[in-house]
Enzyme design. Sequence first.
Site, short mmCIF file in Angstrom:
data_model
loop_
_atom_site.label_atom_id
_atom_site.label_comp_id
_atom_site.label_asym_id
_atom_site.label_seq_id
_atom_site.Cartn_x
_atom_site.Cartn_y
_atom_site.Cartn_z
N ASN A 150 0.61 -1.10 -0.08
CA ASN A 150 -0.08 0.12 0.02
C ASN A 150 0.87 1.42 0.07
O ASN A 150 0.53 2.19 -0.59
CB ASN A 150 -1.07 0.09 1.24
CG ASN A 150 -0.53 0.00 2.46
OD1 ASN A 150 0.74 -0.63 2.53
ND2 ASN A 150 -1.00 0.27 3.69
N GLY A 226 2.30 -5.44 7.50
CA GLY A 226 1.42 -6.10 6.60
C GLY A 226 0.20 -6.80 7.36
O GLY A 226 -0.18 -6.16 8.31
N THR A 230 -0.55 -12.58 8.57
CA THR A 230 0.64 -12.81 8.31
C THR A 230 1.69 -12.71 9.29
O THR A 230 2.55 -13.41 9.66
CB THR A 230 1.14 -12.10 6.97
OG1 THR A 230 0.10 -12.08 5.85
CG2 THR A 230 2.58 -12.38 6.13
N GLU A 248 3.89 -4.50 12.59
CA GLU A 248 3.06 -3.35 12.26
C GLU A 248 1.95 -4.18 11.40
O GLU A 248 2.02 -4.31 10.35
CB GLU A 248 3.86 -2.13 11.73
CG GLU A 248 3.10 -0.87 11.85
CD GLU A 248 2.23 -0.49 11.24
OE1 GLU A 248 0.65 -0.91 11.30
OE2 GLU A 248 2.27 -0.26 9.77
N CYS A 282 -3.24 1.29 6.79
CA CYS A 282 -3.66 0.62 8.12
C CYS A 282 -4.04 1.68 9.19
O CYS A 282 -4.82 1.58 10.07
CB CYS A 282 -2.45 0.07 8.79
SG CYS A 282 -0.85 1.07 8.81
N GLU A 461 8.02 1.69 16.01
CA GLU A 461 8.99 1.94 15.12
C GLU A 461 9.29 3.52 15.08
O GLU A 461 8.47 3.96 15.92
CB GLU A 461 8.87 1.62 13.68
CG GLU A 461 8.52 0.12 13.46
CD GLU A 461 8.30 -0.32 12.01
OE1 GLU A 461 7.71 0.40 11.21
OE2 GLU A 461 8.79 -1.44 11.79
#
Length: 480
Positions: A150, A226, A230, A248, A282, A461
């Site tokens: 994205n 992602g 996953t 994340e 997100c 992060e």
Amino acid sequence: MITIANYVGGKFLAPAAGHYLDDIEPATGRPYALVPGSDAVDLEAAVAAARGAFPGWARQTVEERSRLLLRIAEGIEREAEALARAESIDTGKPIGLARQVDIPRAAANFRFFAHAVTQFASESHGMGTAAINYTLRDPLGVVACLSPWNLPLYLLSWKIAPALAAGNTVIAKPSELAPMTAYWLGRICIEAGLPPGVLNIVHGSGPSVGQALVAHPAIKAISFTGGTKTGAAIASVAAPQFKKLSLELGGKNPTIVFADCDREQALDGALRAAFANQGELCLCGSRIFVERSIYEPFKRDLVARAEALRLGDPLSEDTEQGALITEAHLDKVLSYVQLAREEGGRILTGGVRVTVPGRCEAGYFLKPAILEGLTHDCRTNREEIFGPVACLLPFDDEDEALAEANGTEFGLAASVWTRDLQRGHRIAQRLDSGVVWVNTWLLRDLRTPFGGMKHSGVGREGGFEALRFFTEVKNVCIKL
Ligand code: TXE
């Protein structure tokens, strides 16, 4: 047809087995490039290159690493227009967005961490006259950075830059759905003079090369952005090997609008939060809680604004809504619109596939949807849709808004719209959310910690958090 190559040991390499995947332009539905479908052999070559480069890179002075990262930032800035175009073609996002957000931010990531690392200091803890402790922070070795489709270059650089700044060597695995700007980054790194093997970019699918990368014993840390599923799969592979992990993941973020808000600002904010990048962020606010006393007029104005969004060819200058990433993803989003109907929701606008005449006739376009009439705990309001679909929910008081906003498995971001700043602080404190914006959305300072709670991820992060993640800490205690 462009043929993308892996960037390994400072060179562009074809996948050893000669296997390629189609890279499809979402706006046209047609393949326009070939992406390496790399496998374990290609990965081994990248691991060997990264291992070989590590001692030299870790020994470089901070100033030298910083200088090279700045040169990469300059390279991105030099090629900004071409990169924005490539990002728009690869993802279906409007070129204006790529130009204003994705590419400048990718350059800013390298620039920011080039400077941040020069300010990254170790700690010392004195124990009076008994002893003194000091803390060393060393690079970890070879680390993996896996990113989604994205925000391809934006998120890849957000991981690579701190990892390299801290002295690690990197194997990056961009999304196979949007690999083009990562491919270009390889060339920019060569031109910047980055030593061979310091950064390696291996393309391919998640289940093949992504899985092999995270499982590889040489990898000391994994930074992944992602889907939540996953993320769970990666954690199950990485945890038994005690790798450092930063995840994340998804979001189902609330936008909470109080009656005392600045109405224009809140409408703009809620609209942008719902539909920026076709809702494929997100951080998108897909649940819009509105205080009941302004619910009807707010709804009317928001629907009008959503209908006015210009949907079309992502390469047109005035396009505000581009194409969704794949046909499968479009179908998934449409299936949620159907689910919303089955759950008793009303579609106030959008939620249908749109044909854009001309070159984009077969593209994956969806008219932005606003729904209402759903409970806060139905599946439509609990599961991440990751598309241009937002649901309006009325509320009567602060406690109700908070309980419902916090009532999902996710906890990434939230925005609160009110002129009462005391309430803004109060709500911010009580939201289960890694990031809270008051009277704004997506305003980012790269020094701030970024990440989610609950199923939205693990770790933070950004700023020194990222440099801490990418280093191993050692405390030395000296008796005086
Ligand atoms: O992402 P994936 P997908 C959410 C969103 C979306 C859903 C699925 O809800 O609908 O996830 O999207 C690599 N081991 N987000 O399937 O699969 C993959 O190749 C190692 C939220 O496209 O998570 C790619 O590089 N790696 C999100 C990266 O993981 C694996 C952004 C992300 O792909 C792997 C994107 C494996 N087993 C989707 N499987 C956000 N938080 O911004 C896949 N990959």
